[in-house]
Design an enzyme around this catalytic site. Structure first.
Site, PDB file in Angstrom:
ATOM      1  N   GLU A 257       0.882  -1.171   0.000  1.00 35.53           N
ATOM      2  CA  GLU A 257       0.000   0.000   0.000  1.00 35.53           C
ATOM      3  C   GLU A 257       0.915   1.215   0.000  1.00 35.53           C
ATOM      4  O   GLU A 257       1.557   1.501   1.008  1.00 35.53           O
ATOM      5  CB  GLU A 257      -0.869   0.017   1.265  1.00 35.53           C
ATOM      6  CG  GLU A 257      -1.751  -1.206   1.447  1.00 35.53           C
ATOM      7  CD  GLU A 257      -2.884  -1.268   0.457  1.00 35.53           C
ATOM      8  OE1 GLU A 257      -3.196  -0.250  -0.181  1.00 35.53           O
ATOM      9  OE2 GLU A 257      -3.466  -2.361   0.308  1.00 35.53           O
ATOM     10  N   CYS A 296      -3.700   8.255   3.638  1.00 36.99           N
ATOM     11  CA  CYS A 296      -3.308   7.797   2.296  1.00 36.99           C
ATOM     12  C   CYS A 296      -4.448   7.956   1.313  1.00 36.99           C
ATOM     13  O   CYS A 296      -4.238   8.055   0.113  1.00 36.99           O
ATOM     14  CB  CYS A 296      -2.861   6.345   2.371  1.00 36.99           C
ATOM     15  SG  CYS A 296      -4.076   5.321   3.212  1.00 36.99           S
TER      16      CYS A 296
HETATM   17  P1  NAP Z   1       8.218   5.125   4.744  1.00 34.05           P
HETATM   18  O1  NAP Z   1       9.325   6.033   5.048  1.00 34.05           O
HETATM   19  O2  NAP Z   1       8.292   4.319   3.500  1.00 34.05           O
HETATM   20  O3  NAP Z   1       8.050   4.205   6.039  1.00 34.05           O
HETATM   21  C1  NAP Z   1       7.070   3.226   6.114  1.00 34.05           C
HETATM   22  C2  NAP Z   1       7.567   2.084   6.993  1.00 34.05           C
HETATM   23  O4  NAP Z   1       8.696   1.445   6.377  1.00 34.05           O
HETATM   24  C3  NAP Z   1       8.049   2.524   8.357  1.00 34.05           C
HETATM   25  O5  NAP Z   1       7.677   1.537   9.309  1.00 34.05           O
HETATM   26  C4  NAP Z   1       9.544   2.577   8.200  1.00 34.05           C
HETATM   27  O6  NAP Z   1      10.253   2.430   9.412  1.00 34.05           O
HETATM   28  C5  NAP Z   1       9.788   1.401   7.300  1.00 34.05           C
HETATM   29  N1  NAP Z   1      11.037   1.426   6.548  1.00 34.05           N
HETATM   30  C6  NAP Z   1      11.808   2.499   6.248  1.00 34.05           C
HETATM   31  N2  NAP Z   1      12.871   2.106   5.511  1.00 34.05           N
HETATM   32  C7  NAP Z   1      12.756   0.766   5.350  1.00 34.05           C
HETATM   33  C8  NAP Z   1      13.553  -0.227   4.696  1.00 34.05           C
HETATM   34  N3  NAP Z   1      14.653   0.100   4.032  1.00 34.05           N
HETATM   35  N4  NAP Z   1      13.153  -1.508   4.740  1.00 34.05           N
HETATM   36  C9  NAP Z   1      12.024  -1.856   5.393  1.00 34.05           C
HETATM   37  N5  NAP Z   1      11.229  -0.961   6.038  1.00 34.05           N
HETATM   38  C10 NAP Z   1      11.592   0.330   6.018  1.00 34.05           C
HETATM   39  O7  NAP Z   1       6.842   5.880   4.634  1.00 34.05           O
HETATM   40  P2  NAP Z   1       6.307   7.082   5.533  1.00 34.05           P
HETATM   41  O8  NAP Z   1       6.848   8.324   4.948  1.00 34.05           O
HETATM   42  O9  NAP Z   1       6.488   6.776   6.969  1.00 34.05           O
HETATM   43  O10 NAP Z   1       4.744   6.948   5.248  1.00 34.05           O
HETATM   44  C11 NAP Z   1       4.018   7.875   4.494  1.00 34.05           C
HETATM   45  C12 NAP Z   1       3.584   7.258   3.201  1.00 34.05           C
HETATM   46  O11 NAP Z   1       2.775   6.111   3.449  1.00 34.05           O
HETATM   47  C13 NAP Z   1       2.719   8.181   2.385  1.00 34.05           C
HETATM   48  O12 NAP Z   1       3.260   8.282   1.106  1.00 34.05           O
HETATM   49  C14 NAP Z   1       1.361   7.501   2.336  1.00 34.05           C
HETATM   50  O13 NAP Z   1       0.651   7.679   1.140  1.00 34.05           O
HETATM   51  C15 NAP Z   1       1.693   6.084   2.533  1.00 34.05           C
HETATM   52  N6  NAP Z   1       0.548   5.412   3.143  1.00 34.05           N
HETATM   53  C16 NAP Z   1      -0.188   4.558   2.397  1.00 34.05           C
HETATM   54  C17 NAP Z   1      -1.273   3.913   2.953  1.00 34.05           C
HETATM   55  C18 NAP Z   1      -2.102   2.941   2.165  1.00 34.05           C
HETATM   56  O14 NAP Z   1      -2.884   2.223   2.775  1.00 34.05           O
HETATM   57  N7  NAP Z   1      -1.971   2.884   0.869  1.00 34.05           N
HETATM   58  C19 NAP Z   1      -1.597   4.133   4.294  1.00 34.05           C
HETATM   59  C20 NAP Z   1      -0.834   5.025   5.009  1.00 34.05           C
HETATM   60  C21 NAP Z   1       0.245   5.657   4.416  1.00 34.05           C
HETATM   61  P3  NAP Z   1      10.798   3.737  10.207  1.00 34.05           P
HETATM   62  O15 NAP Z   1       9.598   4.519  10.577  1.00 34.05           O
HETATM   63  O16 NAP Z   1      11.475   3.141  11.374  1.00 34.05           O
HETATM   64  O17 NAP Z   1      11.697   4.442   9.259  1.00 34.05           O
END
Ligand code: NAP
Length: 514
Positions: A257, A296
């Site tokens: 997602e 999201c």
């Molecule tokens: P993110 O930086 O990609 O982080 C998401 C998750 O991935 C966090 O738990 C993060 O841990 C972890 N992570 C980071 N680097 C990683 C790696 N190399 N390997 C594995 N896991 C890793 O995203 P975000 O900025 O927190 O979230 C915002 C985004 O999420 C927005 O773009 C939004 O659209 C999207 N979103 C989508 C939905 C949906 O249902 N489609 C719902 C909510 C949000 P850490 O926090 O410890 O870095």
């Protein structure tokens, strides 16, 4: 030093061996708790979850697992006040916005607890009828779905620490699959507390529910072939996950997602002030302001007929102007803050990118902050941008600003509107507003090819529809293309991800015993 939250893995609570990362109140700037996952034995913890948690869950059967979900619902309801306090402090959300996460989680769990009653009382889900493979039906094929023998790892985003856990854990646990959740660091506290409450209440077998708070390092390396992985977050991290050996070489099933530039579309033939026009205006304002736009599913692009561009700009701006922003502890505040300084920075950057192609119709910077220090609080006022030339501005269709921001754009005719919506390259949701039911149905079918959900608002449903951005457990959540290509929820459809489908070929008398 603030409390270091413990991880739960291998049937016990364990502290990370590092100093930890601080979780911060985004309004007051104070440190709340710390998280750390350094030094955890992930392979051993995962093996325990698969062996102990998986076997014990599968031994229960669907109906009994549904009863466990119902017990979790009761426990979470009893602890709601503590969860709201954590959300206010850690996510900076007002009560109504915390409810979207916390009560949304409880409602979703409750829905799956109820759905369990419609499942068979055994260990297998049938999948269609037997089909003959030989003359006289002497040999036949029947499909079955059985719970996967691995675990479900959830890597979650920061914006839904409660709902993000339970919308995935409800179908996983109902399917009989143990869960390891790794919440986003910035807001991990609420997820950890909910897991702690459920584990300590003894509502699930040992190993069935685990939480790892802190860095994601090593989590994917510990995955084995029958595990499944759900990722929610940015498209960049999603791309890293898709390339990881667990997915590329060990065939771990993955659901993604990712981000999404969702649309709201007002159909032609609606006058300013009409029910459809007003419904669009109200919904855009709600989507911009709820959780400060950190959903999201939030509306990012708004399309209206050319002739209505000015009227829509005026009506949306007027409503946004009335939104009070500031400290969520103050009862007068309708919209709180973003979750962190990192998000504040990202939203400012995203706004600057959009402004290269759009003008400001309502400036969030004009809102005075209630009870909040501009030097500390991570607040952005609700903002409406507009561009009369949506064709020439790729940035408006490509950029997801994860904050209280939407962009209004005019279209010439129905074909132009559909082409503009499609420039989002696949989204979680589009909402369509109008009174011509044939046009609404036709548009919905067209948008279904590029969206996981199409939300149609006609005058008959303005007062009762479930909302553009609200993810209902009965409906599919996920979207194709840029949105990640994932599928979650959709009632019992969610169980598919946690089951393996197999064909059993045998004599009909054997198949009857399955
Ligand atoms: P993110 O930086 O990609 O982080 C998401 C998750 O991935 C966090 O738990 C993060 O841990 C972890 N992570 C980071 N680097 C990683 C790696 N190399 N390997 C594995 N896991 C890793 O995203 P975000 O900025 O927190 O979230 C915002 C985004 O999420 C927005 O773009 C939004 O659209 C999207 N979103 C989508 C939905 C949906 O249902 N489609 C719902 C909510 C949000 P850490 O926090 O410890 O870095």
């Amino acid at each position: 030093m603030t409390e270091l939250l413990l991880n739960h893995l291998g049937g016990r609570w364990t502290a990370g061996q590092g100093a930890g990362t601080a979780l911060v109140d985004p309004v007051l700037g104070t440190e709340l708790v710390r998280v750390d996952a350094t030094g955890l034995d992930l392979p051993a913890g995962f093996a325990f979850a698969r062996r102990e948690g998986g076997e014990a869950l599968r031994a229960l059967g669907y109906r009994q697992r549904g009863e466990r979900l119902a017990a979790i619902v009761k426990l979470l309801q009893a602890n709601r006040d503590a969860y709201y306090a954590i959300a206010t402090a850690n996510s900076g959300t007002v009560k109504n916005d915390s409810a979207v996460d916390i009560d949304g989680a409880i409602y979703t769990l409750g829905t799956y607890a109820k759905l369990a009653a419609s499942l068979p009382d055994g260990a297998v889900l049938p999948d269609g009828e037997a089909v003959p493979l030989a003359k006289d039906n002497a040999f036949a094929s029947r499909h079955v779905r059985v719970p996967t023998r691995g675990l479900a790892l959830f890597i979650n985003a920061f914006n839904f620490p409660a709902w993000g856990l339970w919308e995935k854990a409800a179908p996983a646990l109902l399917a009989g699959v143990p869960v390891v959740v790794k919440p986003a660091t910035a807001t991990a506290w609420l997820t950890q507390r909910m897991v702690k409450d459920v584990v300590e209440a003894g509502l699930l077998p040992a190993g069935a529910l685990n939480v790892v708070c802190g860095s994601s390092a090593g989590l994917l390396d510990a995955l084995a072939p029958f595990d499944v992985l759900s990722f929610t977050g940015s498209a960049d991290t999603a791309a890293l996950i898709r390339r990881h050996d667990a997915v590329a070489a060990r065939s771990v099933r993955v659901n993604i997602e990712a981000d999404s530039v969702n649309s709201a579309l007002l159909l032609e033939g609606e006058a300013p002030g009409s029910a459809a026009f007003e419904a669009l205006v109200k919904e855009v304002v709600r989507e911009v302001t709820v959780k400060s736009g950190q959903k999201c599913t939030a509306i990012r692009r708004v399309f209206v007929p050319e002739a209505l561009y000015g009227a829509a700009a005026e009506a949306i701006s007027a409503r946004l102007a009335k939104t009070s922003v500031g400290n969520p502890r103050n009862e007068a505040v309708r919209m709180g803050s973003l979750v962190s300084r990192a998000q504040l920075h990202a939203v400012h950057q995203g706004l600057a990118a959009l402004k290269t192609a759009a003008t400001v119709l309502h400036d969030g910077a004009t809102h005075a902050w209630v009870d909040a220090d501009p030097a500390v609080a991570c607040i952005v006022g609700p903002t409406l941008l507009g561009s009369p030339d949506p064709d020439g501005a790729a940035v408006l269709h490509d950029t997801e600003v994860f904050g209280p921001v939407a962009t209004l754009m005019p279209y010439r005719d129905a074909a132009h509107a559909r082409a503009l919506v499609a420039r989002g390259q696949g989204s979680l949701v589009a909402s369509v507003y109008g009174s011509d039911e044939a046009a609404l149905a036709d548009t919905a079918l067209d948008l279904a090819a590029t969206h996981g959900r199409v939300h149609v608002v006609s005058p008959a449903v303005v007062a009762l529809h479930s909302g553009h951005g609200n993810v209902m457990p009965q409906s599919l959540h996920g979207g194709p293309g840029r949105a990640g290509g994932g599928e979650e929820l959709g009632g019992l459809r969610a169980l598919d991800f946690y089951h393996r489908r197999a064909a059993v070929q045998a004599a009909p008398s054997v198949l009857e015993r399955l």
